[in-house]
Design an enzyme around this catalytic site. Sequence first.
Site, PDB file in Angstrom:
ATOM      1  CG  PHE A 176      22.885  21.279  27.152  1.00  0.00           C
ATOM      2  CD1 PHE A 176      23.435  22.417  26.602  1.00  0.00           C
ATOM      3  CD2 PHE A 176      23.312  20.897  28.412  1.00  0.00           C
ATOM      4  CE1 PHE A 176      24.388  23.166  27.279  1.00  0.00           C
ATOM      5  CE2 PHE A 176      24.259  21.622  29.105  1.00  0.00           C
ATOM      6  CZ  PHE A 176      24.798  22.764  28.537  1.00  0.00           C
TER       7      PHE A 176
ATOM      8  CD  GLN B 141      26.647  13.667  34.054  1.00  0.00           C
ATOM      9  OE1 GLN B 141      26.776  14.853  34.311  1.00  0.00           O
ATOM     10  NE2 GLN B 141      25.529  13.158  33.537  1.00  0.00           N
TER      11      GLN B 141
ATOM     12  CG  HIS C 122      30.872  17.548  32.030  1.00  0.00           C
ATOM     13  ND1 HIS C 122      31.442  17.931  30.843  1.00  0.00           N
ATOM     14  CD2 HIS C 122      29.721  18.251  32.143  1.00  0.00           C
ATOM     15  CE1 HIS C 122      30.667  18.838  30.259  1.00  0.00           C
ATOM     16  NE2 HIS C 122      29.620  19.050  31.036  1.00  0.00           N
TER      17      HIS C 122
ATOM     18  CG  LEU D 225      31.836  22.177  33.542  1.00  0.00           C
ATOM     19  CD1 LEU D 225      31.803  20.672  33.328  1.00  0.00           C
ATOM     20  CD2 LEU D 225      30.575  22.635  34.257  1.00  0.00           C
TER      21      LEU D 225
ATOM     22  CD  GLU E 264      25.921  18.520  27.379  1.00  0.00           C
ATOM     23  OE1 GLU E 264      25.114  17.905  26.659  1.00  0.00           O
ATOM     24  OE2 GLU E 264      26.055  18.292  28.595  1.00  0.00           O
TER      25      GLU E 264
ATOM     26  NE  ARG F 128      26.418  17.102  30.861  1.00  0.00           N
ATOM     27  CZ  ARG F 128      26.166  17.961  31.836  1.00  0.00           C
ATOM     28  NH1 ARG F 128      26.069  17.523  33.075  1.00  0.00           N
ATOM     29  NH2 ARG F 128      26.010  19.246  31.571  1.00  0.00           N
TER      30      ARG F 128
ATOM     31  CG  HIS G 204      29.926  17.423  36.096  1.00  0.00           C
ATOM     32  ND1 HIS G 204      30.362  18.696  36.412  1.00  0.00           N
ATOM     33  CD2 HIS G 204      28.677  17.567  35.582  1.00  0.00           C
ATOM     34  CE1 HIS G 204      29.418  19.579  36.094  1.00  0.00           C
ATOM     35  NE2 HIS G 204      28.391  18.911  35.601  1.00  0.00           N
TER      36      HIS G 204
ATOM     37  NE  ARG H 190      23.361  16.604  36.464  1.00  0.00           N
ATOM     38  CZ  ARG H 190      23.889  17.580  35.715  1.00  0.00           C
ATOM     39  NH1 ARG H 190      23.123  18.255  34.860  1.00  0.00           N
ATOM     40  NH2 ARG H 190      25.174  17.868  35.806  1.00  0.00           N
TER      41      ARG H 190
END
Length: 626
Positions: free
Chosen positions: A136, A253, A255, A269, A272, A328, A394, A429
């Site tokens: 990730f 954040q 995304h 969503l 990822e 991200r 997100h 994050r």
Amino acid sequence: MTRHEMTGNEMSPEARGGMERHTYDVVVIGAGGAGLRAAIAAQEAGARTAVVCKSLLGKAHTVMAEGGAAAALGNRWPEDSWKVHFRDTMRGGKMLNNWRMAQLHAQEAPERVLELEDWGALFDRTEDGLISQRDFGGHRYARLAHVGDRTGLELIRTLQQRTVQLGIDVFMECTVTDVLKEAGDREGRVAGALAYWRETGRFITFEAPSVILATGGIGKSYKVTSNSWEYTGDGHALALRAGASLINMEFVQFHPTGMVWPPSVKGLLVTESVRGDGGILRNSEGERFMFDYIPDYFRAETADTEEEADRWYDDKKNNRRPPELLPRDEVARAINSEIKAGRGSPHGGIFLDIASRRDADYIRKRLPSMYHQFKELADVDITAEPMEIGPTCHYVMGGVEVDPDTQQSAVTGLYAAGEVSGGMHGSNRLGGNSLSDLLVFGKRAGEAAAAYAVTSGQQGARPVIDEVDVKEAQASALAPFDVAADASGGSENPYTIQQDLQQSMNDLVGIIRTAPELERSLEALRQLKERATRMVVEGHRQYNPGWHLALDLRSMLLVSECIARAALARQESRGGHTRDDFPGPDPGWGAKNLVLTLDASGDGVDITEQALPVMPADLEQLFQDT
């Protein structure tokens, strides 16, 4: 199992003066991963525990966390360790994280994941039969324990089963409107909470010395979001009104990959995991553009050429990761720049392509949810064609300021865990850290809340709810039914106010910000708050979604003001906060948090600066060694 079958100590309203009342040691607000893990810990510690949730058990937004739970198990890479995970987390958060929370998270995440396995979670396996771990963005090693791309669903299933097994009472479709304080001392300890049944509109009082907020995020304040309908900032607002503080609410954040077509699912969503398993980003010209956006501090770890990036997936020993696996915030800003430069897709996004990288069987096995999601909602076969995606609101890194070891807020008896708490993720994050975060700190919050509740009971000094406060909270909740249209401005519809709020936040407090736009957002919020005083709800309390939204708007407007004020105050760009008029990070701002509290009027927020906790020398050395 019905809602009423799960509330074992229910007392008739008639027996308690017309209002339903319950007494517990610990009341957990929210039934996502953090809430259920906290409830399990509290119950196992000997506290009588209840969970209160707006939706049905098993429907929490945690199920949408698809990629995996980050934990340094070392199953794929024996070189991985909690120290590397800690360093990745701090670097991803641009060093604004609470170092102690990041340390505890990295150290305890492996044990929490293995605990889930002991409780029956079915993780994907390596060739040796160990828990499989995937790559990730921002993680140096593959460390996300996963179940295909449905990890959050499996986590909730496992925790839900454990909750039922332990006999924890669950109050479903029940919304908390206020955290109540001790009688005669509104600045004192928590004494319980007031809620209402969404089905009937009847109020319900919970008497408890410990309340744990596990309500998730704030995404429904934005027009384009991956968040579910519950994410209206309830816990953030409850904490503020109870006297607690929020920190760093400017860090939201976006995304990088949410669906952009069709409009009915815009923002939904796209995990990822697609990029972790080989997907790449292309603009409308077919260019793999992420090579143009590698920041200097990731240059040594990121592939500079397409050949090197492609080789990484087959031979990872050089560890030069594809630029699609940057943190991200970096990827989201790059996508935003391509769209603004006119190189976007037909529907206003860019292309995420895994079809040209992996065969169809691999995609269907590794990404079953994504395959079905695009096939059913957008009529796109991701095994044969690219997806159109774009940034979507997100996650909020800011939240309730808590003690890192116990998760207790500034208010005695009030705790917070999961997305509603602040500090753990700094300014950004890393993907996968949310699921392990809620496991680690959900457990810690539950144990601390139970210990405090049991101690207060042993001392014979359990706080008592002030009935005057209960009546005031009820009157406030019912106010939209009593508002009459006035001659000057007329009545307001809650749905119109929410639509205008979402548009303002999307346009003025979005992924790229400037001082003039933020000042305009604050003026827009002032007007929206004034309009909200004239909200009129028609009909009765039973089955009334307009009333539910009117109550949610109290939270959304307050929390949106926190985001806008903090974003205006922080004059730098860092993580999830990008100022076009202050395009780079500032070392001075990198050493302090922004703290928000309710102002004297109770209708707005005050903001102060606070020095960041100093990291111990032994942990600081981890960054000097690299």
